[in-house]
Design an enzyme around this catalytic site. Structure first.
Site, PDB file in Angstrom:
ATOM      1  N   ARG A 109     -59.283  -2.201 -82.176  1.00  0.00           N
ATOM      2  CA  ARG A 109     -58.354  -1.140 -82.605  1.00  0.00           C
ATOM      3  C   ARG A 109     -57.260  -1.822 -83.405  1.00  0.00           C
ATOM      4  NH1 ARG A 109     -55.607   3.884 -79.433  1.00  0.00           N
ATOM      5  NH2 ARG A 109     -57.684   4.669 -79.931  1.00  0.00           N
ATOM      6  N   HIS A 136     -61.560   7.145 -86.989  1.00  0.00           N
ATOM      7  CA  HIS A 136     -61.682   7.043 -85.530  1.00  0.00           C
ATOM      8  C   HIS A 136     -63.056   7.590 -85.121  1.00  0.00           C
ATOM      9  CE1 HIS A 136     -60.571   6.523 -81.488  1.00  0.00           C
ATOM     10  NE2 HIS A 136     -59.664   7.459 -81.335  1.00  0.00           N
ATOM     11  N   GLN A 139     -64.135   8.621 -81.397  1.00  0.00           N
ATOM     12  CA  GLN A 139     -63.550   9.882 -80.957  1.00  0.00           C
ATOM     13  C   GLN A 139     -64.432  11.066 -81.365  1.00  0.00           C
ATOM     14  OE1 GLN A 139     -60.464  10.497 -79.249  1.00  0.00           O
ATOM     15  NE2 GLN A 139     -61.474  12.476 -79.073  1.00  0.00           N
ATOM     16  N   ASP A 227     -53.907  17.148 -84.012  1.00  0.00           N
ATOM     17  CA  ASP A 227     -53.588  15.798 -83.542  1.00  0.00           C
ATOM     18  C   ASP A 227     -52.092  15.610 -83.757  1.00  0.00           C
ATOM     19  OD1 ASP A 227     -53.729  13.144 -82.741  1.00  0.00           O
ATOM     20  OD2 ASP A 227     -54.679  12.406 -84.587  1.00  0.00           O
ATOM     21  N   CYS A 266     -57.598  15.004 -79.641  1.00  0.00           N
ATOM     22  CA  CYS A 266     -58.070  13.689 -79.174  1.00  0.00           C
ATOM     23  C   CYS A 266     -57.150  13.114 -78.100  1.00  0.00           C
ATOM     24  CB  CYS A 266     -58.195  12.734 -80.347  1.00  0.00           C
ATOM     25  SG  CYS A 266     -56.633  12.338 -81.157  1.00  0.00           S
ATOM     26  N   ARG A 294     -65.313  10.661 -73.813  1.00  0.00           N
ATOM     27  CA  ARG A 294     -65.191   9.356 -74.483  1.00  0.00           C
ATOM     28  C   ARG A 294     -66.078   8.327 -73.775  1.00  0.00           C
ATOM     29  NH1 ARG A 294     -60.836   8.126 -77.669  1.00  0.00           N
ATOM     30  NH2 ARG A 294     -62.066   6.278 -78.127  1.00  0.00           N
TER      31      ARG A 294
END
Ligand code: CP
Ligand code: NVA
Length: 310
Positions: A109, A136, A139, A227, A266, A294
């Protein structure tokens, strides 16, 4: 064992993404009621170690990859940039070569997407994108799984996005191009997604509408997604917040969508900003199923990266 990098959904392609979702559904069903750390019956990654490398904060990505590896029979180690030599300027290239000698896969990340590309160039084990400023993808595998689990088919699905044109939206647009669903994107002027992703989605056959009016985007939608307005590493500007305010997902907005529309986020959420409490806690919100997924999505991504999935 082969190794395949997963920097973006297109690295896998439509068939592999469909296989990931199918495998996640099957594995999740097969272990219903088991302890969360108990390995799946086949323990396909027994003896394998995954390094989780973080240059940004994380809760879900960190925990879900850890639990995913346990359930696949393997193990993880966690490296934060602050406490590793990465934080003192050791190069990505050297880090990639060292980790490749010590572990079987790397999840990174980071901020600049070029860093994960550099990691992938120098690693001789699979490299997985656990979020960059650009995308991402892990996700979105979880998001697609969640939508399907809640009874919706992907082809022709009308997905509406509200807020910032960010990394998560980019991966949704990439998924739209692969899985053939449509995306209405409601952002303030100046906060649109990168045109590369819009063009990619359209080239793949998805309809993408860029609009500023949230209620037009919501009308008849199957899925509403938002988001944070300020992503990690972005400046927290009053001007941006003011521009985003009309795009809050609230009760009047969700009322414009189909009656059985789902709300996705998310997480982490800023309730009262990009989403009202009524929607976040309401019956159409599936955000905690999405978070749980996830784990199941990460397992599929890992298996694909090790060449153990279509
Ligand atoms: N959604 C997500 O990636 O959460 P974390 O930042 O907590 O990993
Ligand atoms: N867009 C957010 C996603 C966090 C999971 C960020 O990059 O901070």
């Amino acid at each position: 064992m082969t190794h395949q990098h997963f920097l973006d959904l297109s690295d896998a392609g439509a068939n592999a993404v469909a296989a990931m979702i199918g495998d996640a559904i099957d594995r999740k069903a097969a272990r219903k009621g088991w302890g969360k750390g108990q390995a799946d019956a086949d323990a396909p990654l027994a003896g394998k170690v995954l390094a989780l490398v973080f240059e940004k904060n994380s809760t879900r990505t960190r925990v879900s990859f850890d639990i995913a590896m346990r359930q696949l029979g393997g193990s993880v180690l966690i490296l934060d940039s602050a406490s590793s030599q990465l934080g003192r300027g050791e190069t990505i290239a050297d880090t990639a070569r060292v980790l490749s000698k010590m572990v079987d896969a790397i999840m990174l990340r980071t901020d600049d997407h070029a860093k994960i590309e550099e990691m992938a160039r120098h690693a001789t084990v699979p490299v997985i994108n656990g979020l960059t400023d650009r995308s991402h993808p892990c996700q979105i595998v979880a998001d697609l799984l969640t939508v399907i689990e809640h009874g919706k088919a992907l082809p022709g699905l009308e997905v509406a996005w509200f807020g910032d044109g960010n990394n998560v939206l980019h991966s949704i647009l990439e998924a739209a191009s692969l899985m053939k669903f449509n995306v209405r994107v409601a952002t303030p002027s100046g906060y649109e997604p990168d045109s590369e992703f819009v063009e990619m989605a359209r080239a793949g056959g998805a309809e993408v509408t860029l609009i500023q009016d949230a209620s037009v985007a919501a009308r008849g939608a199957d899925v509403l997604v938002t988001d944070t307005w300020i992503s990690m590493g972005q400046a927290d500007a009053d001007e941006k917040r003011r521009a985003m305010e009309p795009l809050q997902v609230n009760a009047s907005l969700i009322a414009e969508a189909k009656p059985d529309a789902l709300f996705l986020h998310c997480l982490p959420a800023h309730v009262g900003e990009e989403v009202s409490e009524e929607v976040f806690e309401g019956p159409q919100s599936v955000v905690f199923d999405e978070a749980e997924n996830r784990i199941h999505a990460q397992k599929s991504v890992l298996l694909w990266s090790f060449g153990l999935l279509a």
